[in-house]
Design a protein around this motif. Sequence first.
Motif, PDB file in Angstrom:
ATOM      1  N   MET A 330     -59.144 -35.218  97.309  1.00  0.00           N
ATOM      2  CA  MET A 330     -59.011 -34.329  96.158  1.00  0.00           C
ATOM      3  C   MET A 330     -58.751 -35.115  94.879  1.00  0.00           C
ATOM      4  N   ALA A 331     -57.862 -36.106  94.974  1.00  0.00           N
ATOM      5  CA  ALA A 331     -57.540 -36.901  93.786  1.00  0.00           C
ATOM      6  C   ALA A 331     -58.754 -37.681  93.301  1.00  0.00           C
ATOM      7  N   GLY A 332     -59.478 -38.284  94.225  1.00  0.00           N
ATOM      8  CA  GLY A 332     -60.657 -39.044  93.841  1.00  0.00           C
ATOM      9  C   GLY A 332     -61.731 -38.170  93.213  1.00  0.00           C
ATOM     10  N   HIS A 333     -61.968 -37.012  93.814  1.00  0.00           N
ATOM     11  CA  HIS A 333     -62.988 -36.110  93.282  1.00  0.00           C
ATOM     12  C   HIS A 333     -62.581 -35.591  91.909  1.00  0.00           C
ATOM     13  N   ALA A 334     -61.309 -35.207  91.775  1.00  0.00           N
ATOM     14  CA  ALA A 334     -60.840 -34.707  90.481  1.00  0.00           C
ATOM     15  C   ALA A 334     -60.925 -35.787  89.413  1.00  0.00           C
ATOM     16  N   SER A 335     -60.566 -37.004  89.789  1.00  0.00           N
ATOM     17  CA  SER A 335     -60.612 -38.107  88.837  1.00  0.00           C
ATOM     18  C   SER A 335     -62.032 -38.376  88.369  1.00  0.00           C
ATOM     19  N   GLY A 340     -63.688 -37.380  84.242  1.00  0.00           N
ATOM     20  CA  GLY A 340     -64.600 -38.419  83.770  1.00  0.00           C
ATOM     21  C   GLY A 340     -64.179 -39.819  84.128  1.00  0.00           C
ATOM     22  N   ALA A 341     -63.713 -40.037  85.352  1.00  0.00           N
ATOM     23  CA  ALA A 341     -63.287 -41.339  85.873  1.00  0.00           C
ATOM     24  C   ALA A 341     -61.939 -41.795  85.313  1.00  0.00           C
ATOM     25  N   ARG A 342     -61.212 -40.911  84.635  1.00  0.00           N
ATOM     26  CA  ARG A 342     -59.845 -41.245  84.225  1.00  0.00           C
ATOM     27  C   ARG A 342     -58.906 -40.972  85.391  1.00  0.00           C
ATOM     28  N   ARG A 343     -58.027 -41.905  85.693  1.00  0.00           N
ATOM     29  CA  ARG A 343     -57.143 -41.786  86.864  1.00  0.00           C
ATOM     30  C   ARG A 343     -55.779 -41.202  86.512  1.00  0.00           C
TER      31      ARG A 343
END
Length: 513
Positions: A330-335, A340-343
């Motif tokens: 979920m975190a990776g997909h949301a990021s 837009g690739a912001r962590r």
Amino acid sequence: MAFAAASGDIVDTKAPHSLQFRKRRVQNWFFLGLMYAFFYMSRYNFSAVQIAVAEYFGWNYGNYGLILSAGLLTYACSVFLNGPLADRIGGKRTLLIGAAGAAFFNVLFGLGHLLVRSPAVVKGSDVISPADYAFGMNSSTVLAAYAALWACNHYFQSFGALSIVKVNASWFRLRERGSFAGIFGAMIQGGRLLAFWLMPLSLNFLPWQYAFFLPALSLTLMWFICFRGIEDSPAQAGFDELDTGDESPEEAQTEPTLGFVLRKIFARREPWIIAFASMCIGMVRHSIDHFYAGYFSRVFHIANKGLTSFGPYRFASLVIPAAAVLGGLMAGHASDRLFGARRAPVIVLAFFGMAICLVSLRLALHNAWLAAGLLVLLGLFIQSAHSLVGGACSMDFGGRKAVATAAGLFDGAQYLAGAVVSNVVGQLLLHNQNANGDQYRLWPLAPLPFALIGILLMSRLWHVLPGRKPTSQPAGSRPNPQGGETSDPGAGLAPSLVAGGTVPAVITGQPAE
């Protein structure tokens, strides 16, 4: 636009991957993930069977915390120092070195039972009769020997994380890394499951030392598989080199000298902020991971070998890895997709979740099922933050040339925090020890301040993206990792240069200092 790797050219960052490339990449990360799962298994096995080992030697919480801290402190220093080494010699070599060393010292840890003529006699948490030691050893020297062995194990364990990010940074583009970190975390959590489920279960059939022999055997088998099955980069596997999109044009043309690597990581504020946030993750993660088996055993009066038959522990040990996998995905997909690739935004939300769960766990401490559910949620939020910091942020801010050094800084900070908190929690439990298990009443609150500090730290990086020079942008837009701009109404933030002008540092609306 793809050119031969031998010419030094790189493929277009937007070009789709060929089916052959995707298949080879799956093989690469699958074997890496499986290997690192066994790294986890051979690192968390001690925590999973801590009560059985402690009863054999007559150790208390403080003794366990000392051994644990020796390992975590060694890990923290090792990843920090070995990062530039991994960047220099390559991920595959460091992976094989780490696996061989970790297997060897797990075997030695298990063989430590030979130092004991007769084990201690323990009733509850009280030592009725101390262990009788052989070869002129006593309780202090045996404890020191075990701390040294666990430290050596963690030295070689440190090569694992560095190797993983070093290899994968060359195989995945910037916009693929968040989602990949979640998928890769799914395999890693398999090692956690093996440690906290299989190791206590093995106590019903085998002596405790096999909880160290079995992981060593697994690492040995994977050593031979990875020797033949993985490569450091697409070029070494016969493909064109991949432009991962994490470097400015100037950085792409720069030789990866030691000075370049050190400047890229240590001369900028963003990696240091991430490192301090990683310490906060470590405070929460290691105070929970290494003590929750003991929590169930002591508070609910369950023998270590009977933990897997206790419903709440069985639920927690099986579902925490699944929740961690879900959190990483979920975190990776949301990021990647929502931010837009912001962590940083996702990591901030994860810290909020940790804080809420820690307070709730304190309130539900003597309700085994509710506590188990909260531990599962904690696992989800911890892994959400950890997968992005340890995986995506290391690759993003280190780039292919300095990724292992970035991982060393971030991972080292987390394990340094783990070394501190493990010793503190061990002493906290020791000084509040009683027959009812009430010593755990302060356990969930110890890391709470660090979850709150983590929120403040990562909020400073809310709009940061790596590997991009700032351009003149209208208010309300932000850089897109694939080029161009992405609408971001309400952003209204001005980009600025940091340490040479290769990383945009849009931090809470103010130019970087």
